[in-house]
Design a protein around this motif. Sequence first.
Motif, PDB file in Angstrom:
ATOM      1  N   THR A   1       0.827  -1.204   0.000  1.00  0.00           N
ATOM      2  CA  THR A   1       0.000   0.000   0.000  1.00  0.00           C
ATOM      3  C   THR A   1       0.863   1.257   0.000  1.00  0.00           C
ATOM      4  OG1 THR A   1      -1.723  -1.187   1.197  1.00  0.00           O
ATOM      5  CG2 THR A   1      -1.841   1.209   1.228  1.00  0.00           C
ATOM      6  N   ALA A   2       1.900   1.269   0.831  1.00  0.00           N
ATOM      7  CA  ALA A   2       2.779   2.438   0.898  1.00  0.00           C
ATOM      8  C   ALA A   2       3.544   2.634  -0.410  1.00  0.00           C
ATOM      9  CB  ALA A   2       3.759   2.281   2.061  1.00  0.00           C
ATOM     10  N   LEU A   3       4.054   1.543  -0.989  1.00  0.00           N
ATOM     11  CA  LEU A   3       4.770   1.666  -2.261  1.00  0.00           C
ATOM     12  C   LEU A   3       3.840   2.122  -3.373  1.00  0.00           C
ATOM     13  CD1 LEU A   3       7.172  -1.399  -2.303  1.00  0.00           C
ATOM     14  CD2 LEU A   3       7.789   0.993  -2.234  1.00  0.00           C
ATOM     15  N   GLY A   4       2.608   1.600  -3.388  1.00  0.00           N
ATOM     16  CA  GLY A   4       1.645   2.016  -4.405  1.00  0.00           C
ATOM     17  C   GLY A   4       1.308   3.491  -4.296  1.00  0.00           C
ATOM     18  N   ALA A   5       1.122   3.970  -3.057  1.00  0.00           N
ATOM     19  CA  ALA A   5       0.813   5.386  -2.867  1.00  0.00           C
ATOM     20  C   ALA A   5       2.002   6.265  -3.253  1.00  0.00           C
ATOM     21  CB  ALA A   5       0.426   5.633  -1.412  1.00  0.00           C
ATOM     22  N   MET A   6       3.204   5.811  -2.929  1.00  0.00           N
ATOM     23  CA  MET A   6       4.394   6.590  -3.260  1.00  0.00           C
ATOM     24  C   MET A   6       4.590   6.656  -4.778  1.00  0.00           C
ATOM     25  SD  MET A   6       8.314   6.124  -1.884  1.00  0.00           S
ATOM     26  CE  MET A   6       8.403   4.441  -2.422  1.00  0.00           C
ATOM     27  N   LEU A   7       4.382   5.537  -5.463  1.00  0.00           N
ATOM     28  CA  LEU A   7       4.545   5.540  -6.913  1.00  0.00           C
ATOM     29  C   LEU A   7       3.409   6.289  -7.606  1.00  0.00           C
ATOM     30  CD1 LEU A   7       5.841   1.929  -7.601  1.00  0.00           C
ATOM     31  CD2 LEU A   7       7.131   4.043  -7.614  1.00  0.00           C
ATOM     32  N   ALA A   8       2.220   6.274  -7.026  1.00  0.00           N
ATOM     33  CA  ALA A   8       1.103   7.014  -7.617  1.00  0.00           C
ATOM     34  C   ALA A   8       1.325   8.523  -7.534  1.00  0.00           C
ATOM     35  CB  ALA A   8      -0.205   6.635  -6.924  1.00  0.00           C
ATOM     36  N   SER A   9       2.059   8.963  -6.524  1.00  0.00           N
ATOM     37  CA  SER A   9       2.313  10.392  -6.383  1.00  0.00           C
ATOM     38  C   SER A   9       3.523  10.862  -7.199  1.00  0.00           C
ATOM     39  CB  SER A   9       2.530  10.740  -4.905  1.00  0.00           C
ATOM     40  OG  SER A   9       3.725  10.142  -4.434  1.00  0.00           O
ATOM     41  N   ALA A  10       4.185   9.937  -7.875  1.00  0.00           N
ATOM     42  CA  ALA A  10       5.326  10.304  -8.715  1.00  0.00           C
ATOM     43  C   ALA A  10       4.827  11.068  -9.943  1.00  0.00           C
ATOM     44  CB  ALA A  10       6.087   9.053  -9.147  1.00  0.00           C
ATOM     45  N   PRO A  11       5.690  11.866 -10.554  1.00  0.00           N
ATOM     46  CA  PRO A  11       5.285  12.603 -11.754  1.00  0.00           C
ATOM     47  C   PRO A  11       4.827  11.647 -12.867  1.00  0.00           C
ATOM     48  CG  PRO A  11       7.392  13.402 -10.954  1.00  0.00           C
ATOM     49  CD  PRO A  11       7.058  12.195 -10.148  1.00  0.00           C
ATOM     50  N   ALA A  12       3.828  12.080 -13.633  1.00  0.00           N
ATOM     51  CA  ALA A  12       3.249  11.230 -14.679  1.00  0.00           C
ATOM     52  C   ALA A  12       4.234  10.944 -15.805  1.00  0.00           C
ATOM     53  CB  ALA A  12       1.999  11.896 -15.245  1.00  0.00           C
TER      54      ALA A  12
ATOM     55  N   GLN B   1      -0.787   0.886  -9.775  1.00  0.00           N
ATOM     56  CA  GLN B   1      -2.073   0.189  -9.788  1.00  0.00           C
ATOM     57  C   GLN B   1      -1.906  -1.286  -9.451  1.00  0.00           C
ATOM     58  OE1 GLN B   1      -5.022   1.652 -10.189  1.00  0.00           O
ATOM     59  NE2 GLN B   1      -5.983  -0.304  -9.746  1.00  0.00           N
ATOM     60  N   ARG B   2      -0.870  -1.924  -9.975  1.00  0.00           N
ATOM     61  CA  ARG B   2      -0.626  -3.341  -9.663  1.00  0.00           C
ATOM     62  C   ARG B   2      -0.292  -3.529  -8.192  1.00  0.00           C
ATOM     63  NH1 ARG B   2       2.026  -3.746 -15.024  1.00  0.00           N
ATOM     64  NH2 ARG B   2       3.894  -3.058 -13.965  1.00  0.00           N
ATOM     65  N   LEU B   3       0.479  -2.618  -7.623  1.00  0.00           N
ATOM     66  CA  LEU B   3       0.789  -2.710  -6.195  1.00  0.00           C
ATOM     67  C   LEU B   3      -0.456  -2.495  -5.342  1.00  0.00           C
ATOM     68  CD1 LEU B   3       4.231  -0.915  -5.952  1.00  0.00           C
ATOM     69  CD2 LEU B   3       3.758  -3.300  -5.471  1.00  0.00           C
ATOM     70  N   ALA B   4      -1.323  -1.590  -5.757  1.00  0.00           N
ATOM     71  CA  ALA B   4      -2.570  -1.370  -5.019  1.00  0.00           C
ATOM     72  C   ALA B   4      -3.462  -2.606  -5.095  1.00  0.00           C
ATOM     73  CB  ALA B   4      -3.300  -0.148  -5.566  1.00  0.00           C
ATOM     74  N   ASN B   5      -3.499  -3.245  -6.254  1.00  0.00           N
ATOM     75  CA  ASN B   5      -4.273  -4.483  -6.385  1.00  0.00           C
ATOM     76  C   ASN B   5      -3.669  -5.609  -5.553  1.00  0.00           C
ATOM     77  OD1 ASN B   5      -6.025  -3.241  -8.136  1.00  0.00           O
ATOM     78  ND2 ASN B   5      -5.034  -4.028  -9.973  1.00  0.00           N
ATOM     79  N   ALA B   6      -2.353  -5.688  -5.499  1.00  0.00           N
ATOM     80  CA  ALA B   6      -1.697  -6.750  -4.724  1.00  0.00           C
ATOM     81  C   ALA B   6      -1.888  -6.551  -3.231  1.00  0.00           C
ATOM     82  CB  ALA B   6      -0.204  -6.795  -5.055  1.00  0.00           C
ATOM     83  N   SER B   7      -2.070  -5.329  -2.787  1.00  0.00           N
ATOM     84  CA  SER B   7      -2.219  -5.097  -1.352  1.00  0.00           C
ATOM     85  C   SER B   7      -3.588  -5.531  -0.856  1.00  0.00           C
ATOM     86  CB  SER B   7      -2.004  -3.625  -1.025  1.00  0.00           C
ATOM     87  OG  SER B   7      -3.045  -2.842  -1.561  1.00  0.00           O
ATOM     88  N   GLY B   8      -4.592  -5.546  -1.711  1.00  0.00           N
ATOM     89  CA  GLY B   8      -5.923  -5.930  -1.281  1.00  0.00           C
ATOM     90  C   GLY B   8      -6.293  -7.352  -1.635  1.00  0.00           C
ATOM     91  N   LYS B   9      -5.432  -8.041  -2.334  1.00  0.00           N
ATOM     92  CA  LYS B   9      -5.733  -9.374  -2.824  1.00  0.00           C
ATOM     93  C   LYS B   9      -5.567 -10.403  -1.709  1.00  0.00           C
ATOM     94  CE  LYS B   9      -2.768 -11.040  -5.706  1.00  0.00           C
ATOM     95  NZ  LYS B   9      -1.990 -11.424  -6.865  1.00  0.00           N
ATOM     96  N   THR B  10      -6.504 -11.332  -1.600  1.00  0.00           N
ATOM     97  CA  THR B  10      -6.378 -12.410  -0.626  1.00  0.00           C
ATOM     98  C   THR B  10      -5.712 -13.605  -1.288  1.00  0.00           C
ATOM     99  OG1 THR B  10      -8.553 -13.229  -1.169  1.00  0.00           O
ATOM    100  CG2 THR B  10      -8.399 -11.691   0.677  1.00  0.00           C
ATOM    101  N   GLN B  11      -4.948 -14.308  -0.545  1.00  0.00           N
ATOM    102  CA  GLN B  11      -4.247 -15.479  -1.041  1.00  0.00           C
ATOM    103  C   GLN B  11      -5.151 -16.704  -0.947  1.00  0.00           C
ATOM    104  OE1 GLN B  11      -1.019 -15.378  -2.196  1.00  0.00           O
ATOM    105  NE2 GLN B  11      -1.032 -13.192  -1.926  1.00  0.00           N
ATOM    106  N   GLY B  12      -4.884 -17.725  -1.739  1.00  0.00           N
ATOM    107  CA  GLY B  12      -5.657 -18.956  -1.668  1.00  0.00           C
ATOM    108  C   GLY B  12      -5.363 -19.703  -0.383  1.00  0.00           C
TER     109      GLY B  12
END
Length: 100
Positions: free
Chosen positions: A36-47, A56-67
């Motif tokens: 979550t922290a890495l996703g937020a940090m990368l999202a705030s980087a210049p476009a 976006q992939r890091l944000a998806n990985a942070s909320g994903k449940t494992q099998g």
Amino acid sequence: MNSVLDDLLVGAVLLASLGYAVTKLGPRSLKKRVFTALGAMLASAPAILGLGGVAQRLANASGKTQGACGGCDNCGTEPSAVPRPQSEINVPVARIGRRV
């Protein structure tokens, strides 16, 4: 100058190795916080850097449940709709010869 660059590269590789070990071996709650922290940090980087997809992939990985995590009550209890062919070969023990 070369020794400073060498030390910087070795430090970066060690930091990357430590980060990999924490995300793979660490507890799930720590992984979620790190992703979550890495996703937020990368999202705030210049476009112009083009890191939106990675964020976006890091944000998806942070909320994903494992099998097999205990998230649902019926893991592995549902019968499959399509019968699978038998993939094992059964050989009687009496037919197995000993090598000498």
